[in-house]
Design a protein around this motif. Structure first.
Motif, PDB file in Angstrom:
ATOM      1  N   SER A 121       5.757  -5.700   8.752  1.00 15.34           N
ATOM      2  CA  SER A 121       5.246  -6.264   9.999  1.00 15.34           C
ATOM      3  C   SER A 121       6.376  -6.382  11.014  1.00 15.34           C
ATOM      4  CB  SER A 121       4.614  -7.644   9.755  1.00 15.34           C
ATOM      5  OG  SER A 121       4.044  -8.121  10.946  1.00 15.34           O
ATOM      6  N   HIS A 122       6.533  -5.320  11.834  1.00 19.05           N
ATOM      7  CA  HIS A 122       7.593  -5.340  12.836  1.00 19.05           C
ATOM      8  C   HIS A 122       7.288  -4.430  14.026  1.00 19.05           C
ATOM      9  CE1 HIS A 122      11.633  -6.346  14.143  1.00 19.05           C
ATOM     10  NE2 HIS A 122      11.901  -5.074  14.360  1.00 19.05           N
ATOM     11  N   ASP A 123       6.243  -3.617  13.939  1.00 23.84           N
ATOM     12  CA  ASP A 123       5.998  -2.612  14.971  1.00 23.84           C
ATOM     13  C   ASP A 123       4.521  -2.606  15.359  1.00 23.84           C
ATOM     14  OD1 ASP A 123       5.847  -0.455  16.635  1.00 23.84           O
ATOM     15  OD2 ASP A 123       6.681   0.999  15.234  1.00 23.84           O
ATOM     16  N   PRO A 124       4.167  -3.103  16.561  1.00 24.59           N
ATOM     17  CA  PRO A 124       2.754  -3.153  16.961  1.00 24.59           C
ATOM     18  C   PRO A 124       2.138  -1.773  17.195  1.00 24.59           C
ATOM     19  CG  PRO A 124       4.147  -3.734  18.814  1.00 24.59           C
ATOM     20  CD  PRO A 124       5.053  -3.638  17.618  1.00 24.59           C
ATOM     21  N   ARG A 125       2.962  -0.733  17.194  1.00 24.19           N
ATOM     22  CA  ARG A 125       2.440   0.623  17.369  1.00 24.19           C
ATOM     23  C   ARG A 125       1.878   1.186  16.073  1.00 24.19           C
ATOM     24  NH1 ARG A 125       7.673   2.376  21.066  1.00 24.19           N
ATOM     25  NH2 ARG A 125       6.935   1.320  22.966  1.00 24.19           N
ATOM     26  N   THR A 126       2.297   0.627  14.946  1.00 23.37           N
ATOM     27  CA  THR A 126       1.842   1.153  13.655  1.00 23.37           C
ATOM     28  C   THR A 126       1.417   0.069  12.673  1.00 23.37           C
ATOM     29  OG1 THR A 126       4.117   1.147  12.800  1.00 23.37           O
ATOM     30  CG2 THR A 126       3.355   3.173  13.864  1.00 23.37           C
ATOM     31  N   GLN A 127       1.737  -1.195  12.945  1.00 21.53           N
ATOM     32  CA  GLN A 127       1.453  -2.269  12.000  1.00 21.53           C
ATOM     33  C   GLN A 127       0.619  -3.350  12.697  1.00 21.53           C
ATOM     34  OE1 GLN A 127       5.654  -2.906  11.081  1.00 21.53           O
ATOM     35  NE2 GLN A 127       5.446  -1.802   9.145  1.00 21.53           N
TER      36      GLN A 127
ATOM     37  N   SER B 163       0.350  -5.612   2.521  1.00 18.02           N
ATOM     38  CA  SER B 163       0.156  -4.260   3.023  1.00 18.02           C
ATOM     39  C   SER B 163      -0.008  -3.315   1.841  1.00 18.02           C
ATOM     40  CB  SER B 163       1.358  -3.836   3.887  1.00 18.02           C
ATOM     41  OG  SER B 163       1.223  -2.513   4.334  1.00 18.02           O
ATOM     42  N   VAL B 164      -1.032  -2.434   1.908  1.00 11.11           N
ATOM     43  CA  VAL B 164      -1.353  -1.541   0.795  1.00 11.11           C
ATOM     44  C   VAL B 164      -1.487  -0.113   1.319  1.00 11.11           C
ATOM     45  CG1 VAL B 164      -2.967  -1.028  -1.074  1.00 11.11           C
ATOM     46  CG2 VAL B 164      -2.595  -3.414  -0.359  1.00 11.11           C
ATOM     47  N   LYS B 165      -0.770   0.816   0.712  1.00 12.22           N
ATOM     48  CA  LYS B 165      -0.921   2.231   1.044  1.00 12.22           C
ATOM     49  C   LYS B 165      -2.152   2.800   0.340  1.00 12.22           C
ATOM     50  CE  LYS B 165       4.017   3.086   1.715  1.00 12.22           C
ATOM     51  NZ  LYS B 165       5.195   3.882   1.266  1.00 12.22           N
ATOM     52  N   GLY B 166      -2.694   3.900   0.895  1.00 10.69           N
ATOM     53  CA  GLY B 166      -3.952   4.430   0.405  1.00 10.69           C
ATOM     54  C   GLY B 166      -3.856   5.415  -0.733  1.00 10.69           C
ATOM     55  N   THR B 167      -2.794   5.357  -1.515  1.00 11.40           N
ATOM     56  CA  THR B 167      -2.619   6.316  -2.605  1.00 11.40           C
ATOM     57  C   THR B 167      -3.768   6.269  -3.601  1.00 11.40           C
ATOM     58  OG1 THR B 167      -0.223   6.063  -2.369  1.00 11.40           O
ATOM     59  CG2 THR B 167      -1.016   7.118  -4.388  1.00 11.40           C
ATOM     60  N   ARG B 168      -4.252   5.080  -3.906  1.00 10.27           N
ATOM     61  CA  ARG B 168      -5.290   4.939  -4.928  1.00 10.27           C
ATOM     62  C   ARG B 168      -6.603   5.605  -4.522  1.00 10.27           C
ATOM     63  NH1 ARG B 168      -4.729  -1.121  -7.603  1.00 10.27           N
ATOM     64  NH2 ARG B 168      -2.552  -0.899  -8.295  1.00 10.27           N
TER      65      ARG B 168
ATOM     66  N   ASP C 258      -2.410   6.571   4.586  1.00  8.97           N
ATOM     67  CA  ASP C 258      -3.173   5.483   5.197  1.00  8.97           C
ATOM     68  C   ASP C 258      -2.612   4.135   4.760  1.00  8.97           C
ATOM     69  OD1 ASP C 258      -4.681   7.599   6.020  1.00  8.97           O
ATOM     70  OD2 ASP C 258      -6.576   6.860   5.223  1.00  8.97           O
ATOM     71  N   VAL C 259      -2.873   3.114   5.569  1.00  5.44           N
ATOM     72  CA  VAL C 259      -2.428   1.753   5.257  1.00  5.44           C
ATOM     73  C   VAL C 259      -3.539   0.776   5.614  1.00  5.44           C
ATOM     74  CG1 VAL C 259      -0.773  -0.089   5.769  1.00  5.44           C
ATOM     75  CG2 VAL C 259       0.019   2.283   5.664  1.00  5.44           C
ATOM     76  N   VAL C 260      -3.814  -0.154   4.700  1.00  6.40           N
ATOM     77  CA  VAL C 260      -4.685  -1.286   5.002  1.00  6.40           C
ATOM     78  C   VAL C 260      -3.866  -2.551   4.796  1.00  6.40           C
ATOM     79  CG1 VAL C 260      -5.623  -1.376   2.645  1.00  6.40           C
ATOM     80  CG2 VAL C 260      -6.882  -2.434   4.530  1.00  6.40           C
ATOM     81  N   ALA C 261      -3.976  -3.496   5.715  1.00  7.40           N
ATOM     82  CA  ALA C 261      -3.147  -4.700   5.641  1.00  7.40           C
ATOM     83  C   ALA C 261      -3.900  -5.882   6.233  1.00  7.40           C
ATOM     84  CB  ALA C 261      -1.825  -4.490   6.383  1.00  7.40           C
TER      85      ALA C 261
ATOM     86  N   TYR D  89      -6.815  -1.182   9.467  1.00  2.00           N
ATOM     87  CA  TYR D  89      -6.771   0.018   8.636  1.00  2.00           C
ATOM     88  C   TYR D  89      -6.266   1.162   9.513  1.00  2.00           C
ATOM     89  CZ  TYR D  89      -7.933   3.635   5.250  1.00  2.00           C
ATOM     90  OH  TYR D  89      -7.846   4.671   4.354  1.00  2.00           O
ATOM     91  N   THR D  90      -5.177   1.778   9.092  1.00  2.48           N
ATOM     92  CA  THR D  90      -4.608   2.919   9.801  1.00  2.48           C
ATOM     93  C   THR D  90      -4.817   4.182   8.978  1.00  2.48           C
ATOM     94  OG1 THR D  90      -2.926   1.637  10.982  1.00  2.48           O
ATOM     95  CG2 THR D  90      -2.490   3.976  10.663  1.00  2.48           C
TER      96      THR D  90
END
Length: 458
Positions: free
Chosen positions: A184-190, A354-359, A365-368, A410-411
């Motif tokens: 959590s540090h970048d409003p462009r991606t998080q 924060s969870v990456k979409g590997t599963r 992708d990221v859901v947080a 969700y990104t």
């Protein structure tokens, strides 16, 4: 239904320099600088557009700086070039021109933890160019141990001494160096909310757009980092011009960082402290004067140079598995003097995952999700309850309660270098007022990023 101006983001791509090759991720290995052949320069580009909407909410009364209770739709756009040049073996020059446009809900008033970190409190929504960063950084190395860095925005690929003292001078955002967090540090991606992207209780020195001029010192070892920065403060709260009385008014920031590993999973804890001196006013003095004269308190009327504000914060991040990480921040400041450059938060507690979409076979992708609780000091609350206007708050009166924010996003990576995000935020007690709200904010974010290099690069 949320309207989103995709054409703004598409048009921003026209700013890509002619004669360059755009690449969505970091340059390919054969185009990258190796450890033996460090990168001499790089150029990156980003464009981000965020469309937001909030609906009607309960509002028995409102003041000059309240969030509007009727539905609002707003859009922001930023586009940035990141240019880095190696001037010597351990010296780097950075130049980042940027264009930003848009205006937030109710002129970015009425929320202590505003919803869009891409939107500063500017006077016009028209996109305007400006210099975001212009600085020189030099490493003084100790010992033979080195670590390799990959090419990135404002970072040249190559080796840096593991044990080093680095001095950076010029124009930048202090958040480039302090209060970092992988999740959590970048409003462009998080996360987009101001108090989630940075520690909201840290009133960091900055102009209206979030940048300043100053010097940052860092001593870095394999597991520890120690940082100290001194930077110019604006001449007035949320001002675009800086106070030239640097020996009277300036912001000083300190941070100690400890990096570690638990069962092979990386983590870090950072402890931040700051001392600001600005031409600002005291809430207690404004309240006392208003009681004597029978008027509404006005902290701006009693501003004095050299007024002290201080605070501290803890920042924690921990990887739980290859695809899951958690973070938390705690923040506190004295709450005695007016908020000056960031936002109106004196107390902060937040945490998220924060969870990456590997599963689900979407590794990019990221859901947080995260929760933040913000508060203010007693005298600050009294000032607002008496009808005083603050940095970005002022409902005319106040039934105090902490402001609570829950944000989830969700990104999804659409194609290489192009990401789309759906984001939802829920506010309870907006602007610390239990009489107003709750408020739902829905957002759509489009983000494009490229690495750019000459066509003839090897």
């Amino acid at each position: 239904m949320l309207r989103f101006p995709i054409n703004l983001t598409i048009l921003s791509l026209l700013l890509l320099p002619v004669g360059m090759t755009a690449q969505s991720d970091a340059p390919t290995p054969d185009g990258n600088a190796s450890a033996a052949d460090p990168e001499t320069w790089n150029l990156y580009y980003q464009a981000t557009s965020i469309g937001q909407h909030h609906g009607t909410f309960t509002s028995p009364y409102a003041g000059p700086l309240s969030l509007e209770a009727n539905p609002e739709r707003d859009v922001s756009l930023t586009t940035t070039l990141f240019f880095a040049l190696r001037l010597g073996r351990n010296t780097q020059f950075v130049f980042d021109p940027e264009i930003a446009g848009g205006r937030g809900f109710s002129h970015v008033d009425g929320l202590a933890n505003p919803s869009n970190g891409e939107l500063p409190r500017v006077a016009t929504a028209t996109p305007k160019p400006y210099i975001a960063r212009l600085y020189i950084s030099h490493d003084f190395g100790f010992g033979d141990a080195v670590e390799h860095l990959e090419s990135d925005e404002n970072q040249l690929a190559g080796d840096r001494p593991v044990v080093r003292y680095t001095i950076t001078a010029g124009r930048f955002s202090l958040s480039d160096f302090f209060d970092d967090n992988n999740y959590s540090h970048d409003p462009r991606t998080q996360f987009m909310a101001w108090g989630l992207m940075y520690n909201g209780a840290w009133d960091y020195p900055a102009d209206t757009r979030g940048y300043t001029w100053g010097i940052v010192n860092e001593f870095h070892t394999r597991n520890w980092s120690f940082r100290y920065g001194v930077a110019a403060e604006p001449s007035v709260a949320n001002g675009g011009r800086f106070d030239r009385r640097l020996f009277v008014d300036q912001g000083q920031t300190f941070e100690e960082e400890r990096r570690y590993s638990i069962a092979g999973h990386a983590g870090a804890v950072r402890w931040l402290q700051y001392l600001n001196r600005t031409r600002s006013g005291s809430y207690a003095e404004a309240v006392r004067l208003a009681e004597q004269t029978g008027t509404t308190p006005d902290v701006q009327a009693i501003r004095r140079p050299g007024t002290l504000k201080y605070g501290t914060g803890i920042n924690l991040e921990q990887e739980l598995s290859r695809d899951v990480g958690v973070f938390s921040r705690l923040g506190w400041n004295d709450g005695k003097t007016e908020d000056f450059a960031f936002t109106a938060i004196d107390r902060l507690a937040e945490g998220g995952v924060s969870v990456k979409g590997t599963r689900w076979k979407r590794k990019d992708d990221v859901v947080a999700t995260a929760f933040a609780a913000a508060g203010i000091s007693g005298v600050h609350a009294v000032y607002l309850a008496m009808g005083g206007l603050d940095f970005l708050l002022g409902d005319g009166k106040l039934n105090y309660a902490p402001e609570y924010l829950w944000e989830t996003y969700y990104t999804a990576r659409v194609v290489r270098g192009f990401y789309a995000t759906l984001d939802a935020q829920h506010y309870n007690n907006p602007a610390y007022n239990h009489d107003r709200g709750p408020v739902w904010v829905e957002s759509v974010r489009l983000h494009i990023e490229f690495g750019i290099k000459p066509l003839q690069a090897k």
